[in-house]
Design a protein around this motif. Structure first.
Motif, PDB file in Angstrom:
ATOM      1  N   LYS A  60       0.832  -1.202   0.000  1.00  0.00           N
ATOM      2  CA  LYS A  60       0.000   0.000   0.000  1.00  0.00           C
ATOM      3  C   LYS A  60       0.865   1.250   0.000  1.00  0.00           C
ATOM      4  CE  LYS A  60      -3.658   2.360   2.621  1.00  0.00           C
ATOM      5  NZ  LYS A  60      -3.219   3.625   2.119  1.00  0.00           N
ATOM      6  N   PHE A  61       1.935   1.254   0.789  1.00  0.00           N
ATOM      7  CA  PHE A  61       2.841   2.400   0.835  1.00  0.00           C
ATOM      8  C   PHE A  61       3.409   2.700  -0.544  1.00  0.00           C
ATOM      9  CE2 PHE A  61       7.275   3.803   0.992  1.00  0.00           C
ATOM     10  CZ  PHE A  61       7.121   5.032   1.594  1.00  0.00           C
ATOM     11  N   TRP A  62       3.935   1.665  -1.209  1.00  0.00           N
ATOM     12  CA  TRP A  62       4.545   1.884  -2.519  1.00  0.00           C
ATOM     13  C   TRP A  62       3.517   2.260  -3.576  1.00  0.00           C
ATOM     14  CZ3 TRP A  62       9.211   3.309  -2.661  1.00  0.00           C
ATOM     15  CH2 TRP A  62      10.136   2.825  -1.754  1.00  0.00           C
ATOM     16  N   ASN A  63       2.322   1.699  -3.499  1.00  0.00           N
ATOM     17  CA  ASN A  63       1.270   2.090  -4.441  1.00  0.00           C
ATOM     18  C   ASN A  63       0.879   3.547  -4.242  1.00  0.00           C
ATOM     19  OD1 ASN A  63       1.158  -0.407  -5.687  1.00  0.00           O
ATOM     20  ND2 ASN A  63      -0.524  -1.150  -4.402  1.00  0.00           N
ATOM     21  N   ASP A  64       0.744   3.969  -2.972  1.00  0.00           N
ATOM     22  CA  ASP A  64       0.434   5.371  -2.681  1.00  0.00           C
ATOM     23  C   ASP A  64       1.567   6.282  -3.138  1.00  0.00           C
ATOM     24  OD1 ASP A  64      -1.933   4.509  -1.570  1.00  0.00           O
ATOM     25  OD2 ASP A  64      -1.294   4.794   0.521  1.00  0.00           O
ATOM     26  N   MET A  65       2.810   5.837  -2.913  1.00  0.00           N
ATOM     27  CA  MET A  65       3.970   6.639  -3.318  1.00  0.00           C
ATOM     28  C   MET A  65       3.989   6.834  -4.834  1.00  0.00           C
ATOM     29  SD  MET A  65       6.671   8.286  -2.361  1.00  0.00           S
ATOM     30  CE  MET A  65       7.052   7.714  -0.729  1.00  0.00           C
ATOM     31  N   ARG A  66       3.744   5.753  -5.578  1.00  0.00           N
ATOM     32  CA  ARG A  66       3.710   5.870  -7.042  1.00  0.00           C
ATOM     33  C   ARG A  66       2.602   6.811  -7.495  1.00  0.00           C
ATOM     34  NH1 ARG A  66       5.616   0.508  -7.020  1.00  0.00           N
ATOM     35  NH2 ARG A  66       3.560  -0.358  -6.630  1.00  0.00           N
ATOM     36  N   ALA A  67       1.443   6.702  -6.880  1.00  0.00           N
ATOM     37  CA  ALA A  67       0.319   7.567  -7.262  1.00  0.00           C
ATOM     38  C   ALA A  67       0.666   9.032  -7.010  1.00  0.00           C
ATOM     39  CB  ALA A  67      -0.932   7.166  -6.486  1.00  0.00           C
ATOM     40  N   LYS A  68       1.285   9.325  -5.865  1.00  0.00           N
ATOM     41  CA  LYS A  68       1.665  10.703  -5.559  1.00  0.00           C
ATOM     42  C   LYS A  68       2.730  11.206  -6.531  1.00  0.00           C
ATOM     43  CE  LYS A  68       0.560  10.595  -0.660  1.00  0.00           C
ATOM     44  NZ  LYS A  68       1.078  10.602   0.710  1.00  0.00           N
ATOM     45  N   ILE A  70       3.239  10.226  -9.604  1.00  0.00           N
ATOM     46  CA  ILE A  70       2.613  10.443 -10.906  1.00  0.00           C
ATOM     47  C   ILE A  70       1.809  11.737 -10.889  1.00  0.00           C
ATOM     48  CG2 ILE A  70       0.832   9.562 -12.475  1.00  0.00           C
ATOM     49  CD1 ILE A  70       1.848   6.712 -11.726  1.00  0.00           C
ATOM     50  N   GLU A  71       1.021  11.931  -9.817  1.00  0.00           N
ATOM     51  CA  GLU A  71       0.216  13.147  -9.713  1.00  0.00           C
ATOM     52  C   GLU A  71       1.102  14.390  -9.709  1.00  0.00           C
ATOM     53  OE1 GLU A  71      -2.709  15.364  -6.475  1.00  0.00           O
ATOM     54  OE2 GLU A  71      -2.180  13.260  -6.194  1.00  0.00           O
ATOM     55  N   ARG A  72       2.140  14.383  -8.924  1.00  0.00           N
ATOM     56  CA  ARG A  72       3.027  15.545  -8.839  1.00  0.00           C
ATOM     57  C   ARG A  72       3.816  15.742 -10.127  1.00  0.00           C
ATOM     58  NH1 ARG A  72       4.675  14.651  -2.512  1.00  0.00           N
ATOM     59  NH2 ARG A  72       2.613  15.235  -1.743  1.00  0.00           N
ATOM     60  N   GLY A  73       4.133  14.643 -10.787  1.00  0.00           N
ATOM     61  CA  GLY A  73       4.817  14.752 -12.077  1.00  0.00           C
ATOM     62  C   GLY A  73       3.929  15.392 -13.121  1.00  0.00           C
ATOM     63  N   VAL A  74       2.646  15.034 -13.110  1.00  0.00           N
ATOM     64  CA  VAL A  74       1.691  15.654 -14.045  1.00  0.00           C
ATOM     65  C   VAL A  74       1.578  17.144 -13.753  1.00  0.00           C
ATOM     66  CG1 VAL A  74      -0.750  15.744 -14.688  1.00  0.00           C
ATOM     67  CG2 VAL A  74       0.406  13.539 -14.522  1.00  0.00           C
ATOM     68  N   TRP A  75       1.447  17.508 -12.470  1.00  0.00           N
ATOM     69  CA  TRP A  75       1.365  18.931 -12.115  1.00  0.00           C
ATOM     70  C   TRP A  75       2.638  19.678 -12.500  1.00  0.00           C
ATOM     71  CZ3 TRP A  75      -2.782  21.549 -11.583  1.00  0.00           C
ATOM     72  CH2 TRP A  75      -3.924  20.986 -11.056  1.00  0.00           C
ATOM     73  N   ALA A  76       3.784  19.085 -12.259  1.00  0.00           N
ATOM     74  CA  ALA A  76       5.053  19.739 -12.615  1.00  0.00           C
ATOM     75  C   ALA A  76       5.130  19.935 -14.129  1.00  0.00           C
ATOM     76  CB  ALA A  76       6.230  18.912 -12.118  1.00  0.00           C
ATOM     77  N   THR A  77       4.698  18.941 -14.887  1.00  0.00           N
ATOM     78  CA  THR A  77       4.719  19.064 -16.346  1.00  0.00           C
ATOM     79  C   THR A  77       3.773  20.175 -16.807  1.00  0.00           C
ATOM     80  OG1 THR A  77       5.218  16.711 -16.552  1.00  0.00           O
ATOM     81  CG2 THR A  77       4.321  17.802 -18.496  1.00  0.00           C
TER      82      THR A  77
END
Length: 95
Positions: A60-68, A70-77
């Motif tokens: 769960k930790f790693w799945n949440d980390m990946r989701a965050k 990805i989300e932050r990468g989209v915002w940064a882009t």
């Protein structure tokens, strides 16, 4: 009379086979129980349940980390693209 003696021998043989089979099974059960820490199968089960919970929490930790990420990468882009559009517009208007 011979039939009764034959039947008795058959019962005796089956009893001996059953007794031997039970001894073998008891030995196997004893070996299995000896494999548990302190002969405690319930403790062994709880140990594995705790290991499963830890593995699930880690997943769960790693799945949440990946989701965050990805989300932050989209915002940064999006911010980078927005900044590039603003910079290009500013340069175009200053000519």
């Amino acid at each position: 009379m011979n039939a009764v003696k034959g039947l008795q021998r058959s019962f005796d043989q089956r009893h001996t086979e059953s007794a031997n089979h039970m001894e073998i099974l008891e030995g196997k059960v004893d070996r299995v129980l000896a494999g548990f820490p302190d002969g405690d199968p319930d403790g062994h089960r709880r140990f594995h349940e705790s290991m499963i919970r830890k593995a699930e929490a880690r997943e769960k930790f790693w799945n949440d980390m990946r989701a965050k990420l990805i989300e932050r990468g989209v915002w940064a882009t999006l911010l980078a693209l927005g900044g590039a559009v603003l910079f290009a517009t500013k340069e175009y208007l200053h000519k």
